[in-house]
Design a protein around this motif. Structure first.
Motif, PDB file in Angstrom:
ATOM      1  N   SER A 227       0.835  -1.196   0.000  1.00 43.72           N
ATOM      2  CA  SER A 227       0.000   0.000   0.000  1.00 43.72           C
ATOM      3  C   SER A 227       0.868   1.244   0.000  1.00 43.72           C
ATOM      4  CB  SER A 227      -0.913  -0.009   1.233  1.00 43.72           C
ATOM      5  OG  SER A 227      -0.160  -0.174   2.417  1.00 43.72           O
ATOM      6  N   LEU A 228       1.973   1.176   0.699  1.00 45.46           N
ATOM      7  CA  LEU A 228       2.992   2.222   0.707  1.00 45.46           C
ATOM      8  C   LEU A 228       4.352   1.545   0.635  1.00 45.46           C
ATOM      9  CD1 LEU A 228       1.637   4.531   3.571  1.00 45.46           C
ATOM     10  CD2 LEU A 228       1.547   5.005   1.111  1.00 45.46           C
ATOM     11  N   VAL A 229       5.303   2.200   0.036  1.00 47.96           N
ATOM     12  CA  VAL A 229       6.641   1.619  -0.055  1.00 47.96           C
ATOM     13  C   VAL A 229       7.257   1.583   1.336  1.00 47.96           C
ATOM     14  CG1 VAL A 229       8.948   1.844  -1.008  1.00 47.96           C
ATOM     15  CG2 VAL A 229       6.957   2.409  -2.421  1.00 47.96           C
ATOM     16  N   GLU A 230       7.632   0.391   1.772  1.00 48.13           N
ATOM     17  CA  GLU A 230       8.263   0.181   3.071  1.00 48.13           C
ATOM     18  C   GLU A 230       9.683  -0.347   2.834  1.00 48.13           C
ATOM     19  OE1 GLU A 230       9.670  -0.023   6.364  1.00 48.13           O
ATOM     20  OE2 GLU A 230       7.541   0.532   6.541  1.00 48.13           O
ATOM     21  N   PRO A 231      10.708   0.482   3.021  1.00 46.94           N
ATOM     22  CA  PRO A 231      12.082   0.072   2.710  1.00 46.94           C
ATOM     23  C   PRO A 231      12.520  -1.211   3.408  1.00 46.94           C
ATOM     24  CG  PRO A 231      11.985   2.436   3.079  1.00 46.94           C
ATOM     25  CD  PRO A 231      10.647   1.895   3.459  1.00 46.94           C
ATOM     26  N   ALA A 232      12.165  -1.362   4.686  1.00 52.14           N
ATOM     27  CA  ALA A 232      12.587  -2.564   5.409  1.00 52.14           C
ATOM     28  C   ALA A 232      11.924  -3.815   4.816  1.00 52.14           C
ATOM     29  CB  ALA A 232      12.240  -2.430   6.889  1.00 52.14           C
ATOM     30  N   PHE A 233      10.641  -3.693   4.439  1.00 48.55           N
ATOM     31  CA  PHE A 233       9.924  -4.808   3.825  1.00 48.55           C
ATOM     32  C   PHE A 233      10.530  -5.126   2.462  1.00 48.55           C
ATOM     33  CE2 PHE A 233       5.450  -6.329   2.371  1.00 48.55           C
ATOM     34  CZ  PHE A 233       5.855  -7.641   2.502  1.00 48.55           C
ATOM     35  N   ALA A 234      10.828  -4.097   1.694  1.00 48.01           N
ATOM     36  CA  ALA A 234      11.442  -4.297   0.380  1.00 48.01           C
ATOM     37  C   ALA A 234      12.783  -5.001   0.508  1.00 48.01           C
ATOM     38  CB  ALA A 234      11.608  -2.946  -0.327  1.00 48.01           C
ATOM     39  N   LEU A 267       5.442 -12.105   6.064  1.00 51.44           N
ATOM     40  CA  LEU A 267       4.356 -11.253   5.597  1.00 51.44           C
ATOM     41  C   LEU A 267       3.534 -10.711   6.769  1.00 51.44           C
ATOM     42  CD1 LEU A 267       2.944 -13.125   2.460  1.00 51.44           C
ATOM     43  CD2 LEU A 267       4.700 -11.355   2.559  1.00 51.44           C
ATOM     44  N   SER A 268       3.346 -11.532   7.784  1.00 52.52           N
ATOM     45  CA  SER A 268       2.535 -11.080   8.920  1.00 52.52           C
ATOM     46  C   SER A 268       3.176  -9.906   9.642  1.00 52.52           C
ATOM     47  CB  SER A 268       2.302 -12.234   9.901  1.00 52.52           C
ATOM     48  OG  SER A 268       3.464 -12.514  10.656  1.00 52.52           O
ATOM     49  N   HIS A 269       4.504  -9.843   9.627  1.00 54.45           N
ATOM     50  CA  HIS A 269       5.199  -8.749  10.306  1.00 54.45           C
ATOM     51  C   HIS A 269       4.976  -7.410   9.600  1.00 54.45           C
ATOM     52  CE1 HIS A 269       7.279 -10.879  13.473  1.00 54.45           C
ATOM     53  NE2 HIS A 269       7.689 -11.791  12.612  1.00 54.45           N
ATOM     54  N   TYR A 270       4.689  -7.473   8.296  1.00 52.21           N
ATOM     55  CA  TYR A 270       4.521  -6.238   7.521  1.00 52.21           C
ATOM     56  C   TYR A 270       3.094  -6.103   6.991  1.00 52.21           C
ATOM     57  CZ  TYR A 270       9.606  -5.969   7.633  1.00 52.21           C
ATOM     58  OH  TYR A 270      10.919  -5.885   8.044  1.00 52.21           O
ATOM     59  N   SER A 271       2.131  -6.679   7.724  1.00 50.46           N
ATOM     60  CA  SER A 271       0.747  -6.690   7.247  1.00 50.46           C
ATOM     61  C   SER A 271       0.199  -5.286   7.011  1.00 50.46           C
ATOM     62  CB  SER A 271      -0.137  -7.434   8.250  1.00 50.46           C
ATOM     63  OG  SER A 271      -0.084  -6.811   9.531  1.00 50.46           O
ATOM     64  N   GLY A 272       0.649  -4.303   7.799  1.00 44.34           N
ATOM     65  CA  GLY A 272       0.152  -2.947   7.639  1.00 44.34           C
ATOM     66  C   GLY A 272       0.601  -2.280   6.360  1.00 44.34           C
ATOM     67  N   SER A 273       1.623  -2.837   5.714  1.00 43.38           N
ATOM     68  CA  SER A 273       2.147  -2.259   4.475  1.00 43.38           C
ATOM     69  C   SER A 273       1.665  -2.988   3.232  1.00 43.38           C
ATOM     70  CB  SER A 273       3.692  -2.276   4.502  1.00 43.38           C
ATOM     71  OG  SER A 273       4.191  -1.559   5.608  1.00 43.38           O
ATOM     72  N   ILE A 274       0.869  -4.051   3.402  1.00 42.70           N
ATOM     73  CA  ILE A 274       0.465  -4.877   2.268  1.00 42.70           C
ATOM     74  C   ILE A 274      -0.916  -4.470   1.765  1.00 42.70           C
ATOM     75  CG2 ILE A 274      -0.092  -7.221   1.524  1.00 42.70           C
ATOM     76  CD1 ILE A 274       1.941  -8.257   3.508  1.00 42.70           C
ATOM     77  N   PHE A 275      -1.017  -4.209   0.456  1.00 46.45           N
ATOM     78  CA  PHE A 275      -2.307  -3.931  -0.173  1.00 46.45           C
ATOM     79  C   PHE A 275      -2.955  -5.233  -0.634  1.00 46.45           C
ATOM     80  CE2 PHE A 275      -4.780  -3.070  -4.057  1.00 46.45           C
ATOM     81  CZ  PHE A 275      -5.748  -2.236  -3.509  1.00 46.45           C
ATOM     82  N   SER A 276      -2.174  -6.107  -1.256  1.00 46.86           N
ATOM     83  CA  SER A 276      -2.703  -7.409  -1.674  1.00 46.86           C
ATOM     84  C   SER A 276      -1.542  -8.377  -1.849  1.00 46.86           C
ATOM     85  CB  SER A 276      -3.484  -7.299  -2.990  1.00 46.86           C
ATOM     86  OG  SER A 276      -2.614  -6.954  -4.058  1.00 46.86           O
ATOM     87  N   THR A 277      -1.861  -9.666  -1.715  1.00 43.78           N
ATOM     88  CA  THR A 277      -0.869 -10.720  -1.897  1.00 43.78           C
ATOM     89  C   THR A 277      -1.537 -11.896  -2.593  1.00 43.78           C
ATOM     90  OG1 THR A 277       0.204 -10.102   0.186  1.00 43.78           O
ATOM     91  CG2 THR A 277       0.801 -12.226  -0.743  1.00 43.78           C
ATOM     92  N   SER A 278      -0.890 -12.425  -3.608  1.00 41.75           N
ATOM     93  CA  SER A 278      -1.399 -13.629  -4.261  1.00 41.75           C
ATOM     94  C   SER A 278      -0.332 -14.709  -4.205  1.00 41.75           C
ATOM     95  CB  SER A 278      -1.777 -13.351  -5.729  1.00 41.75           C
ATOM     96  OG  SER A 278      -0.649 -12.962  -6.477  1.00 41.75           O
ATOM     97  N   LEU A 279      -0.785 -15.957  -4.018  1.00 45.16           N
ATOM     98  CA  LEU A 279       0.111 -17.092  -3.915  1.00 45.16           C
ATOM     99  C   LEU A 279      -0.399 -18.201  -4.824  1.00 45.16           C
ATOM    100  CD1 LEU A 279      -0.689 -15.976  -0.754  1.00 45.16           C
ATOM    101  CD2 LEU A 279       1.428 -17.201  -0.322  1.00 45.16           C
TER     102      LEU A 279
END
Length: 296
Positions: A227-234, A267-279
């Motif tokens: 949803s927003l660019v998160e450098p640590a997540f990236a 992924l759970s640690h960065y849930s606030g930064s995720i807009f969508s995820t497909s697996l």
């Protein structure tokens, strides 16, 4: 098997469990993960009936506080920290077998498989054993009985590499037992569990059931849109070999089957930064993960 509704537990003014609700069915094997202080051990102690707490806890349909002996008789438990028991090893094993109708020979047999010679330590006080010896003996007591529920709190922490390997093999052989295993290493228990629950500050922050026959199967294709660019997540995704688009918001890559649980916890640690995820599974069309959106 286990039903928890609105459980809260505080020590002095510090709330360790906060209105937690959870159900664990018969045959489920749960990895309970989370940082130190997340509430894992406190939750386990409430299930065992050790603490007075707010809310409802039922194990085998019984209140573990009011019917503690009946509940514990059916549970194999390995604590995170060995108790400071002064009784001899032989007396401890006899006592444990007496309350659970187990055979001492089975306990000593499991101990031998873990590399612990029961005959050499039988007359020694439990408290005088080394950390590794204590852990092996407690595991042997838990696995050497016909318990329908295993609760293991960081059980492999003090084991040497060879004993760890044998311990996990013994657990793998008990596929019909219900199991809750607290661990800091998801990758270590991934092949043993069918469900991962992560705790954070006394609440469940992540709860994912895994199809048993898919835990170590095909490679999983993943697409993550932030949803927003998160450098640590990236940076974390890059370490997994993922590639991002020009804006750094959409990332794609592949995750090997055995690493699924560890990746889902990331992924759970960065849930606030995720807009969508497909697996999607690379080798299957119809699977529990196929074109599924992960809600974290």
């Amino acid at each position: 098997m286990i039903e928890i509704d609105g459980l809260s537990k505080a020590f002095r003014k510090s709330k360790v469990i906060d209105k937690l609700s959870l159900k664990v069915g018969a045959g489920e094997r749960v990895a309970l993960i989370g940082a130190n202080g997340a509430g894992k051990t406190t939750l386990i102690r409430c299930v065992l009936g050790e603490y007075v707490a707010e809310g409802k806890v039922r194990v085998f349909g019984l209140d573990p506080r009011a019917r503690r002996s009946d509940v514990l008789r059916r549970i194999g438990f390995v604590p995170q920290l060995p108790p400071p028991l002064k009784m001899t090893v032989s007396d401890l094993v006899d006592f444990a077998c007496g309350v659970s109708a187990a055979e001492a020979g089975r306990v000593s047999g499991v101990a031998r498989e873990l590399g612990l010679d029961f005959s050499e330590i039988a007359g020694r006080p439990f408290v005088k054993l080394s950390g590794g010896q204590k852990q092996k003996l407690l595991i042997a007591i838990a696995l050497g009985r016909d318990a329908s529920l295993l609760i293991l709190d960081e059980p492999a922490a003090n084991l040497d590499p060879v004993a760890r390997q044998k311990f996990f093999r013994l657990l793998a052989e008990r596929r019909d037992d219900t199991m809750i295993m607290s661990s800091h290493r998801v990758d270590e228990v991934a092949a043993l569990v069918t469900r991962v629950i992560e705790m954070d500050r006394g609440v469940i922050s992540f709860d994912q059931r895994m199809a048993e026959d898919r835990l170590n199967s095909a490679t999983m294709r993943v697409r993550v849109e932030m949803s927003l660019v998160e450098p640590a997540f990236a940076a974390a995704l890059a370490q997994w070999g993922f590639s991002g688009d020009a804006g750094g918001r959409v990332w794609s890559g592949e995750v090997a089957g055995p690493d699924r649980l560890r990746f889902l916890c990331l992924l759970s640690h960065y849930s606030g930064s995720i807009f969508s995820t497909s697996l999607d599974e690379a080798e299957s069309v119809e699977t529990p993960f196929a074109t599924a959106s992960l809600n974290v």
